[in-house]
Design a protein around this motif. Structure first.
Motif, mmCIF file in Angstrom:
data_model
loop_
_atom_site.group_PDB
_atom_site.id
_atom_site.type_symbol
_atom_site.label_atom_id
_atom_site.label_comp_id
_atom_site.label_asym_id
_atom_site.label_seq_id
_atom_site.Cartn_x
_atom_site.Cartn_y
_atom_site.Cartn_z
ATOM 1 N N LYS A 191 10.963 1.401 5.828
ATOM 2 C CA LYS A 191 11.072 0.007 5.408
ATOM 3 C C LYS A 191 9.912 -0.842 5.918
ATOM 4 C CE LYS A 191 14.371 -3.866 5.659
ATOM 5 N NZ LYS A 191 15.719 -4.268 6.134
ATOM 6 N N TYR A 192 9.466 -0.583 7.155
ATOM 7 C CA TYR A 192 8.524 -1.493 7.787
ATOM 8 C C TYR A 192 7.087 -0.989 7.830
ATOM 9 C CZ TYR A 192 12.747 -3.876 9.452
ATOM 10 O OH TYR A 192 13.941 -4.536 9.526
ATOM 11 N N ARG A 193 6.848 0.260 7.459
ATOM 12 C CA ARG A 193 5.522 0.834 7.683
ATOM 13 C C ARG A 193 4.431 0.152 6.860
ATOM 14 N NH1 ARG A 193 6.874 6.530 4.695
ATOM 15 N NH2 ARG A 193 6.679 5.800 2.557
ATOM 16 N N GLU A 194 4.770 -0.430 5.712
ATOM 17 C CA GLU A 194 3.761 -1.072 4.874
ATOM 18 C C GLU A 194 3.427 -2.478 5.350
ATOM 19 O OE1 GLU A 194 2.217 0.412 2.555
ATOM 20 O OE2 GLU A 194 3.431 2.189 2.155
ATOM 21 N N LYS A 195 4.311 -3.069 6.145
ATOM 22 C CA LYS A 195 4.152 -4.480 6.506
ATOM 23 C C LYS A 195 3.793 -4.682 7.969
ATOM 24 C CE LYS A 195 6.549 -8.946 6.130
ATOM 25 N NZ LYS A 195 7.795 -9.634 5.721
ATOM 26 N N TYR A 196 4.290 -3.802 8.844
ATOM 27 C CA TYR A 196 4.083 -3.992 10.276
ATOM 28 C C TYR A 196 3.398 -2.762 10.881
ATOM 29 C CZ TYR A 196 7.688 -7.564 9.549
ATOM 30 O OH TYR A 196 8.412 -8.641 9.087
ATOM 31 N N CYS A 197 2.841 -2.964 12.073
ATOM 32 C CA CYS A 197 2.275 -1.841 12.823
ATOM 33 C C CYS A 197 3.407 -1.227 13.641
ATOM 34 C CB CYS A 197 1.145 -2.343 13.724
ATOM 35 S SG CYS A 197 0.330 -1.025 14.637
ATOM 36 N N THR A 198 4.091 -0.264 13.059
ATOM 37 C CA THR A 198 5.278 0.318 13.689
ATOM 38 C C THR A 198 5.038 1.773 14.057
ATOM 39 O OG1 THR A 198 6.248 1.031 11.593
ATOM 40 C CG2 THR A 198 6.788 -1.191 12.353
ATOM 41 N N PHE A 199 5.836 2.226 14.996
ATOM 42 C CA PHE A 199 5.761 3.610 15.474
ATOM 43 C C PHE A 199 7.139 3.994 15.973
ATOM 44 C CE2 PHE A 199 5.143 6.424 19.230
ATOM 45 C CZ PHE A 199 4.539 7.510 18.606
ATOM 46 N N ASN A 200 7.611 5.170 15.579
ATOM 47 C CA ASN A 200 8.889 5.664 16.086
ATOM 48 C C ASN A 200 8.609 6.880 16.957
ATOM 49 O OD1 ASN A 200 11.394 7.318 16.219
ATOM 50 N ND2 ASN A 200 12.220 5.611 15.049
ATOM 51 N N ASP A 201 8.798 6.714 18.243
ATOM 52 C CA ASP A 201 8.433 7.773 19.182
ATOM 53 C C ASP A 201 9.311 9.004 19.009
ATOM 54 O OD1 ASP A 201 6.836 8.739 21.284
ATOM 55 O OD2 ASP A 201 8.413 8.308 22.726
ATOM 56 N N ASP A 202 10.579 8.809 18.700
ATOM 57 C CA ASP A 202 11.488 9.940 18.553
ATOM 58 C C ASP A 202 11.096 10.810 17.363
ATOM 59 O OD1 ASP A 202 13.357 9.010 20.663
ATOM 60 O OD2 ASP A 202 13.631 7.365 19.269
ATOM 61 N N ILE A 203 10.661 10.172 16.282
ATOM 62 C CA ILE A 203 10.288 10.912 15.088
ATOM 63 C C ILE A 203 8.838 11.356 15.151
ATOM 64 C CG2 ILE A 203 10.024 10.790 12.581
ATOM 65 C CD1 ILE A 203 12.267 8.698 12.564
ATOM 66 N N GLN A 204 7.930 10.419 15.406
ATOM 67 C CA GLN A 204 6.504 10.707 15.304
ATOM 68 C C GLN A 204 5.904 11.245 16.602
ATOM 69 O OE1 GLN A 204 6.220 6.590 13.720
ATOM 70 N NE2 GLN A 204 4.689 7.456 12.347
ATOM 71 N N GLY A 205 6.248 10.634 17.732
ATOM 72 C CA GLY A 205 5.703 11.098 19.002
ATOM 73 C C GLY A 205 6.170 12.493 19.342
ATOM 74 N N THR A 206 7.471 12.748 19.202
ATOM 75 C CA THR A 206 8.010 14.075 19.481
ATOM 76 C C THR A 206 7.416 15.106 18.540
ATOM 77 O OG1 THR A 206 10.090 13.057 20.197
ATOM 78 C CG2 THR A 206 10.140 15.399 19.695
ATOM 79 N N ALA A 207 7.270 14.731 17.269
ATOM 80 C CA ALA A 207 6.696 15.654 16.297
ATOM 81 C C ALA A 207 5.273 16.019 16.683
ATOM 82 C CB ALA A 207 6.721 15.023 14.906
#
Length: 452
Positions: free
Chosen positions: A231-247
């Protein structure tokens, strides 16, 4: 004690401090001597975080000097224990607390934060704290601990870091009966009001601190984590550590194992113990990495299996399969009963890599590569290399002591922790960050598509 005589006179401190002017080296020595007397991890946590409250410069000095020994106390695994006891060990508030009762007034609450130049925000709603489940407001220890490492490992000034806990209630009945619980005594709100609250929060943060402010989502429930990332990736500088950092760190571990074993990533068969947001993020990134090496999406997905609390993820099973899990719900192995335990799944599928919160191997068979990510406080990883007789490559989310096998050989468990990834997010302030973040988000959410 470090104030000079001139500073004491100028600030009106003369006589209010002992006459000695003490160097930071002496202060650090006192800290280490006091810490060495403590054996209880929670006691160490309370002492170290107390130093952060009283003497922030000393806190980051000792943390940087001895990051390997202190990070497991400030961060995982001890921070999980601290979160579970948060209301019982509470000294003073850290960060910003926003409740669902504040809807419509979040900007004014954000304005109450005294710093005007925040660059990194770590926010949680406490629904899935490590392997401990729904801790509600008690989960605030996670954003606080994460941002300590943004400073210690990436050099971001602590004034530019903002930990946030969003309180929408908790489904943890134990906490709802806990007199020391510090959040709303209500069941977790899962209505549209919750989504509106998150929208308002995102707008309030960027209105005050700018569009390039990093907003890191931490320990949200599986059902919310993926959709907020989309939902937010196109509008904000977001990062999900559980999904992206762990991956990221898990895939790095598999690539490192590839060099050690000589077995290419595309030949790996991966079995996950757990099928939550962390597992799905890793699985999707593994699929993408295989695709970049010439394997089709279908074939890459077939090389990834998952085992959750209901058993092996297979097509047509009685328990519902989440839409995010469907690419990894395969046909059940033919001519055999569907494995009912994880050990049975290991023996039937014979994976070359195991990734999960807990993994135990029994019998004579052993994988070439075992990656253990995000363990809970109760994990006993030495059982893995011991049961494998040293014939595995092993990494755990938290550091552990040396493992001695029956034949006398000693191994140091490797560590595959998100701390290798998320402090590097200081690049998020770069003007290109939203574009780069969008591509990473797409990779994590879809597991296919544009290359990074």
């Amino acid at each position: 004690m470090a104030f000079t005589l001139h500073e004491r006179q100028m600030l009106g401190l003369q006589g209010l401090l002992p006459p000695k002017i003490e160097t930071q080296d002496i202060q650090a020595l006192r800290f280490h001597k006091n810490l060495a007397k403590m054996t209880d991890p929670l006691e160490k946590y309370i002492y170290i975080m107390g130093i952060q409250e009283r003497n922030e410069k000393l806190f980051y000095r000792v943390l940087q000097d001895d990051i390997e020994r202190l990070m497991p106390i400030v961060y995982t695994p001890t921070v999980g224990l601290a979160c579970s006891q948060y209301g019982h060990i509470f000294r003073r508030p850290k960060g910003l607390f926003i409740s669902i009762s504040d809807r419509g007034h979040i900007r004014s609450i954000v304005n109450n934060w005294p710093e005007n130049d925040v660059k990194a925000v770590v926010v949680t709603d406490g629904e899935r704290i490590l392997g401990l489940g729904d801790l509600g407001v008690y989960g605030m220890g996670i954003p606080v601990g994460k941002l300590c490492l943004y400073t210690a490992c990436a050099g971001i000034h602590p004034d530019k870091c903002l930990p946030v806990c969003i309180d929408v209630g908790t489904d943890n009945t134990t906490l709802l009966k806990d007199p020391f619980y510090m959040g709303l005594y209500q069941k977790r709100d899962r209505s549209q009001v919750y989504d509106d609250l998150i929208d308002e929060f995102m707008e309030a943060i960027t209105d005050r601190y700018g569009q390039n402010t990093l907003i890191q989502f931490e320990d949200f429930g599986n059902h919310n984590a993926f959709r907020f990332l989309r939902k937010y990736r196109e509008k904000y500088c977001t990062f999900n550590d559980d999904i992206q950092g762990t991956a990221s760190v898990a895939l790095a571990g598999l690539l490192a194992a590839q060099r050690a074993t000589g077995k290419p990533l595309t030949d790996q068969k991966v079995l996950f113990l757990g099928a939550g947001e962390a597992a799905l993020g890793i699985a999707n990134l593994i699929v993408m990495a295989m695709m970049e090496r010439g394997v089709s999406h279908e074939e890459a997905s077939r090389r990834v299996w998952m085992f959750d609390k209901h058993g092996l993820l297979v097509q047509g099973r009685e328990q519902k399969v989440d839409p995010h899990q469907e690419p990894f719900a395969h046909r059940a192995p033919q001519d055999i009963d569907i494995p009912k335990t994880f050990v049975e799944a290991v023996n039937v599928l014979r994976p070359s890599a195991i990734i999960g919160e807990r993994a135990y191997l029994f019998g004579n068979w052993c994988s070439n590569t075992v990656a253990l990510s995000l363990p809970s406080c109760h994990t006993d990883p030495p059982s893995l290399p011991s049961s494998c007789q040293g014939r595995c490559l092993f990494a755990s989310g938290s550091p552990f002591e040396l493992v001695t096998l029956r034949d006398g050989r000693t191994f140091k468990p490797g560590q595959g922790n998100n701390a290798y990834i998320f402090p590097g997010n200081e690049w998020s302030c770069h003007p290109w960050a939203p574009l780069l973040q969008r591509h990473i988000s797409e990779a994590a959410c879809r597991g296919a598509g544009d290359s990074i």
